[in-house]
Design a protein around this motif. Structure first.
Motif, PDB file in Angstrom:
ATOM      1  N   GLN A   1      26.789  61.513  18.280  1.00 59.04           N
ATOM      2  CA  GLN A   1      25.929  61.260  17.130  1.00 59.04           C
ATOM      3  C   GLN A   1      25.551  62.583  16.440  1.00 59.04           C
ATOM      4  N   ASP A   2      25.189  63.608  17.263  1.00 58.66           N
ATOM      5  CA  ASP A   2      24.866  64.920  16.686  1.00 58.66           C
ATOM      6  C   ASP A   2      26.095  65.557  16.050  1.00 58.66           C
ATOM      7  N   ALA A   3      27.268  65.323  16.683  1.00 53.92           N
ATOM      8  CA  ALA A   3      28.500  65.887  16.117  1.00 53.92           C
ATOM      9  C   ALA A   3      28.822  65.257  14.767  1.00 53.92           C
ATOM     10  N   VAL A   4      28.562  63.974  14.626  1.00 51.46           N
ATOM     11  CA  VAL A   4      28.794  63.285  13.347  1.00 51.46           C
ATOM     12  C   VAL A   4      27.856  63.844  12.270  1.00 51.46           C
ATOM     13  N   ILE A   5      26.582  64.047  12.633  1.00 50.55           N
ATOM     14  CA  ILE A   5      25.617  64.591  11.661  1.00 50.55           C
ATOM     15  C   ILE A   5      26.012  66.002  11.227  1.00 50.55           C
ATOM     16  N   TYR A   6      26.366  66.830  12.210  1.00 47.80           N
ATOM     17  CA  TYR A   6      26.734  68.227  11.914  1.00 47.80           C
ATOM     18  C   TYR A   6      27.972  68.286  11.014  1.00 47.80           C
ATOM     19  N   THR A   7      28.988  67.466  11.342  1.00 48.69           N
ATOM     20  CA  THR A   7      30.222  67.461  10.543  1.00 48.69           C
ATOM     21  C   THR A   7      29.967  66.918   9.143  1.00 48.69           C
ATOM     22  N   SER A   8      29.115  65.923   9.021  1.00 44.99           N
ATOM     23  CA  SER A   8      28.788  65.359   7.705  1.00 44.99           C
ATOM     24  C   SER A   8      28.097  66.385   6.817  1.00 44.99           C
ATOM     25  N   ILE A   9      27.222  67.194   7.421  1.00 42.31           N
ATOM     26  CA  ILE A   9      26.542  68.253   6.640  1.00 42.31           C
ATOM     27  C   ILE A   9      27.554  69.256   6.095  1.00 42.31           C
ATOM     28  N   LEU A  10      28.508  69.681   6.941  1.00 47.43           N
ATOM     29  CA  LEU A  10      29.534  70.624   6.486  1.00 47.43           C
ATOM     30  C   LEU A  10      30.374  70.029   5.360  1.00 47.43           C
ATOM     31  N   ILE A  11      30.690  68.743   5.463  1.00 40.94           N
ATOM     32  CA  ILE A  11      31.477  68.083   4.415  1.00 40.94           C
ATOM     33  C   ILE A  11      30.693  68.040   3.101  1.00 40.94           C
ATOM     34  N   ASP A  12      29.414  67.715   3.198  1.00 42.08           N
ATOM     35  CA  ASP A  12      28.581  67.654   1.982  1.00 42.08           C
ATOM     36  C   ASP A  12      28.523  69.009   1.287  1.00 42.08           C
ATOM     37  N   GLU A  13      28.389  70.067   2.081  1.00 41.74           N
ATOM     38  CA  GLU A  13      28.319  71.405   1.498  1.00 41.74           C
ATOM     39  C   GLU A  13      29.606  71.753   0.746  1.00 41.74           C
ATOM     40  N   LEU A  14      30.741  71.437   1.362  1.00 45.16           N
ATOM     41  CA  LEU A  14      32.020  71.741   0.726  1.00 45.16           C
ATOM     42  C   LEU A  14      32.238  70.897  -0.527  1.00 45.16           C
ATOM     43  N   GLU A  15      31.859  69.630  -0.467  1.00 42.57           N
ATOM     44  CA  GLU A  15      32.038  68.771  -1.629  1.00 42.57           C
ATOM     45  C   GLU A  15      31.127  69.204  -2.791  1.00 42.57           C
ATOM     46  N   THR A  16      29.927  69.713  -2.457  1.00 42.70           N
ATOM     47  CA  THR A  16      28.996  70.177  -3.495  1.00 42.70           C
ATOM     48  C   THR A  16      29.505  71.443  -4.173  1.00 42.70           C
ATOM     49  N   THR A  17      30.113  72.338  -3.395  1.00 37.49           N
ATOM     50  CA  THR A  17      30.598  73.613  -3.935  1.00 37.49           C
ATOM     51  C   THR A  17      31.744  73.420  -4.913  1.00 37.49           C
ATOM     52  N   GLY A  18      32.678  72.525  -4.576  1.00 40.66           N
ATOM     53  CA  GLY A  18      33.815  72.284  -5.454  1.00 40.66           C
ATOM     54  C   GLY A  18      34.829  73.404  -5.376  1.00 40.66           C
ATOM     55  N   LEU A  19      35.914  73.343  -6.202  1.00 42.59           N
ATOM     56  CA  LEU A  19      36.981  74.347  -6.202  1.00 42.59           C
ATOM     57  C   LEU A  19      36.591  75.548  -7.060  1.00 42.59           C
ATOM     58  N   GLN A  20      36.912  76.741  -6.550  1.00 41.10           N
ATOM     59  CA  GLN A  20      36.639  77.984  -7.276  1.00 41.10           C
ATOM     60  C   GLN A  20      37.910  78.833  -7.322  1.00 41.10           C
ATOM     61  N   GLN A  21      37.931  79.828  -8.263  1.00 40.29           N
ATOM     62  CA  GLN A  21      39.067  80.726  -8.340  1.00 40.29           C
ATOM     63  C   GLN A  21      38.986  81.759  -7.208  1.00 40.29           C
ATOM     64  N   THR A  22      40.167  82.289  -6.871  1.00 42.05           N
ATOM     65  CA  THR A  22      40.252  83.186  -5.716  1.00 42.05           C
ATOM     66  C   THR A  22      39.369  84.421  -5.887  1.00 42.05           C
ATOM     67  N   GLU A  23      39.374  84.997  -7.125  1.00 41.48           N
ATOM     68  CA  GLU A  23      38.584  86.216  -7.324  1.00 41.48           C
ATOM     69  C   GLU A  23      37.090  85.989  -7.167  1.00 41.48           C
ATOM     70  N   GLU A  24      36.650  84.740  -7.402  1.00 38.21           N
ATOM     71  CA  GLU A  24      35.219  84.435  -7.273  1.00 38.21           C
ATOM     72  C   GLU A  24      34.795  84.353  -5.797  1.00 38.21           C
ATOM     73  N   VAL A  25      35.696  83.896  -4.964  1.00 43.62           N
ATOM     74  CA  VAL A  25      35.301  83.658  -3.563  1.00 43.62           C
ATOM     75  C   VAL A  25      35.932  84.661  -2.614  1.00 43.62           C
ATOM     76  N   ALA A  26      36.647  85.662  -3.178  1.00 47.18           N
ATOM     77  CA  ALA A  26      37.344  86.613  -2.301  1.00 47.18           C
ATOM     78  C   ALA A  26      36.403  87.293  -1.302  1.00 47.18           C
ATOM     79  N   PRO A  27      35.199  87.792  -1.754  1.00 44.99           N
ATOM     80  CA  PRO A  27      34.302  88.415  -0.763  1.00 44.99           C
ATOM     81  C   PRO A  27      33.921  87.452   0.367  1.00 44.99           C
ATOM     82  N   LEU A  28      33.652  86.204   0.000  1.00 42.15           N
ATOM     83  CA  LEU A  28      33.274  85.225   1.023  1.00 42.15           C
ATOM     84  C   LEU A  28      34.439  84.936   1.964  1.00 42.15           C
ATOM     85  N   LEU A  29      35.669  84.877   1.392  1.00 43.19           N
ATOM     86  CA  LEU A  29      36.843  84.619   2.228  1.00 43.19           C
ATOM     87  C   LEU A  29      37.075  85.773   3.196  1.00 43.19           C
ATOM     88  N   GLU A  30      36.904  87.013   2.700  1.00 37.44           N
ATOM     89  CA  GLU A  30      37.085  88.170   3.579  1.00 37.44           C
ATOM     90  C   GLU A  30      36.044  88.181   4.693  1.00 37.44           C
TER      91      GLU A  30
END
Length: 680
Positions: free
Chosen positions: A286-315
């Motif tokens: 149950q905790d694993a489902v909640i934790y995974t759902s939170i990560l999914i929500d964060e990614l869906e909220t952020t949306g797609l970005q260009q590589t130069e915008e997220v390069a520092p975060l990727l590094e």
């Protein structure tokens, strides 16, 4: 009577003539009287053969007959032999429901001896013909097995009994009929039976007597075996369901409340608890489902970005992933080391347990020898180790002068050590299983991190104006994980009711089993056994038994064998087995008394005894004619309450007449068959 035999037919066909006999029997005493070698025993053995019980005499006995039904037959003892072309036996039985069963078995002919042809006449007059099989697997259990049908016709429900090789089998008819049929060649060699040992039934004499006397202790044991079998089947069902669920969950999850066998508590809280190894620790699904759902929500909220915008975060994520990979690799190395230690500990525990068991066996042998008076048996008391024979004072305790443990204490200590190491081995085994799960989980995490590093590297190498896709790939993996968690939970929820039902039923059966513990006789059982003992003593007096005073003869509560209980001058009580204590003629008197006393119990109480007995040549061991006469007169007194068949030699019993002065007795002599007699 549960059953009686109303007709015995034997027929032999030769090229020149037909020979045989047809005996019409009735309730009461029936005496088959003829000179030696004129077929008396053959008539009684025809009963065994017709009932399919010839292997009661031995596992390799195909037919209990001599040459007269198989090879050749003479009209007179010194007459011309006629080769046998065909022969058969037919019986007609009547049961308590007034149903008739006509049985036909070929001795020599075209049909296999394992085939039984039968005609059943029901109480309403309707008849039917059926064929059955014998002496093949299932003949006592399956619908077309003859002994299964015969037991039902008699009115018996055969109990399950244990064998020496751990199987559960029915109490076969061949284990019961030695107490109902005394065969001439081997039947007089033992007070009970003799029983067929090739059946490998544990305590066969006790089980047969418990059944015939219909003792509550036997019914309780039968019920206990039945419950144990049901519990074992349910535990197997539980284990199969548990293994199925573990297989569906995979190697990255574990069950928390589903042990190897059904627990008492689960039926009151039917929920399957699952834990998964996530981010380096075990958490509930149950905790694993909640934790995974939170990560999914964060990614869906952020949306797609260009590589130069997220390069520092990727590094930054790449650097963190590389650190985590190093940590995971170190964890895997530690786990491998710990797993190797656990395996070594398990092996050491096994070796230690094996060594302790060897020591225990030696100490038990030393204890036995000590009881027998051996010096070796007292070696521990004399400060000598029974295993290595070293002096305990000098080698082990030179200063404190503490004496070595007595052998009984040593045995108790070794047993406690065995229990300790077995518990330690079990705990280590569980720990090893847990380590394996963590190892599999960490290995999975390592694979995921390495895959993520490859994705981050690919993303950083893409043109700066392109869209960053690693987040999308991560989102897909998280969604797949969430879906997998949902599937695992659905699988567990689907089996929760099944686990709860099994746990509840097993809990109820275990409660019933607790009430059936012990093999104590009930008041009803004791009444039957005491009456059996009284009648045995009275019968022995009637038949002039003199080896011991009849008042000293008792019926053992262990296996219901007769024993002599003797008090000496000092009041000490000794129990003696009667085997070699009795003369040959008194052994025959004991056999008569025992079987007739058992019949007395059957007449006076509710039992499974069919009130049928057959004695082939009861005048054994040159026993006095007056005692044989008394035996037959006492047997005749049962009248129509029982059926007794006796084969008697004419030369030995010239006083034997058509009537004995007691109702229900009948004599039959053998004759040449002129008119073909058929039952079927």
């Amino acid at each position: 009577m549960l059953f009686s035999i109303s007709k015995i037919i034997l027929e032999v066909t030769t090229a020149s003539a037909e020979f045989g006999t047809a005996l019409d029997l009735r309730p009461g005493l029936n005496v088959v009287k003829a000179p030696n070698s004129f077929g008396k025993s053959t008539c009684l053995q025809a009963v065994l053969y017709g009932l399919g019980l010839e292997r009661m005499l031995g596992p390799r006995v195909e037919t209990p007959f001599g040459h007269a039904l198989k090879e050749y037959i003479r009209e007179t003892p010194n007459g011309t032999p006629f080769p046998v072309q065909a022969s058969f036996v037919e019986l007609e039985l009547l049961n308590a429901k007034h149903e008739r069963l006509a049985i036909h078995r070929d001795v020599k002919g075209d049909s296999d001896r394992r085939l039984v042809r039968a005609q059943i006449t029901h109480s309403n007059g309707k008849t039917e013909r059926r064929d059955f099989f014998l002496h093949d697997p299932g003949s006592a259990q399956r619908e077309d097995g003859f002994h299964h049908f015969l037991a039902s016709f008699i009115g018996w429900e055969l109990p399950e009994v244990s064998t020496f090789d751990g199987r559960e089998i029915p109490l076969y008819l061949a284990a019961i009929f030695p107490m109902l049929f005394v065969e001439q060649k081997r039947g007089w060699s033992a007070i009970q039976g003799p029983f067929p040992t090739f059946l490998k039934i544990q305590d066969i004499a006790r089980r047969s007597m418990e059944f015939l006397l219909k003792l509550d202790v036997g019914e309780r044991r039968r019920r206990r075996l039945e419950i144990q079998k049901n519990v074992a089947a349910l535990e197997s069902d539980w284990a199969a369901a548990r293994q199925h669920l573990i297989g569906r969950l995979g190697n990255l999850a574990r069950l928390r409340n589903i042990p190897a066998s059904p627990p008492k508590e689960f039926s009151s809280a039917p929920a399957v608890e699952i834990e998964v190894h996530l981010e380096g620790e075990w958490i509930t699904i149950q905790d694993a489902v909640i934790y995974t759902s939170i990560l999914i929500d964060e990614l869906e909220t952020t949306g797609l970005q260009q590589t130069e915008e997220v390069a520092p975060l990727l590094e930054e994520e790449l650097a963190a992933a590389q650190v985590e990979v190093s940590q995971l690799e170190a964890s895997i190395d530690d786990l491998r080391t710990e797993m190797a230690v656990s395996r070594e500990e398990i092996n050491e525990n096994r070796k230690r347990i094996s060594s302790l068991k060897s020591d225990l066996a030696r100490n038990l042998d030393a204890q036995k020898l000590e009881k027998f008076g051996s010096r070796l048996g007292r070696s521990v008391s004399d400060h000598t180790c029974p295993t290595c024979h070293q002096e305990l004072d000098a080698e082990l305790l030179p200063v404190a002068q503490v004496k070595g443990m007595a052998i009984d204490e040593n045995i108790r200590f070794i047993r406690s050590q065995i229990e300790l190491y077995e518990a330690s081995a079990a705990a280590t085994g569980e720990h090893a299983k847990s380590l394996q799960l963590v190892y599999d989980s960490v290995s999975g995490d390592l694979r995921d991190k390495l895959a993520r590093i490859r994705q981050l590297g690919d993303a950083l190498r893409r043109p700066s104006s392109s869209f960053e896709r690693s987040s999308l790939e991560k989102l897909v993996r998280l969604q797949a994980r969430l879906k997998r968690f949902g599937s695992m939970q659905s699988e567990a929820d689907g089996l929760a009711d099944r686990f709860a039902h099994i746990a509840q039923v097993v809990s109820d059966l275990r409660a019933q089993l607790a009430k059936l513990k012990g093999d104590d006789f009930t008041a009803s059982d004791k009444n039957k056994i005491e009456y059996f003992q009284e009648r045995l003593q009275a019968r022995l007096s009637d038949f002039s038994f003199i080896t011991f005073p009849t008042s000293q003869i008792r019926v053992s509560f262990e296996d219901f064998r007769p024993v002599a209980v003797i008090s000496d001058e000092d009041g000490e009580v000794a129990v003696r087995e009667l085997g070699f204590e009795m003369s040959g003629s008194d052994a025959i008197r004991m056999k008569w008394s025992y079987y007739l006393a058992l019949l007395d119990v059957a007449v006076a109480f509710d039992t499974h005894h069919p009130c049928f007995i057959a004695f082939d040549e009861p005048d054994q061991q040159a026993i006095e004619s007056k005692d044989v006469r008394t035996f037959l007169l006492e047997t005749a007194k049962f009248g129509e309450r029982a059926q007794v068949l006796v084969a008697a030699t004419a030369e030995k019993n010239r006083w034997l007449r058509f009537r004995f002065g007691c109702g229900g007795s009948q004599r039959y002599e053998l004759w040449r068959l002129h008119d073909r007699a058929q039952i079927l």
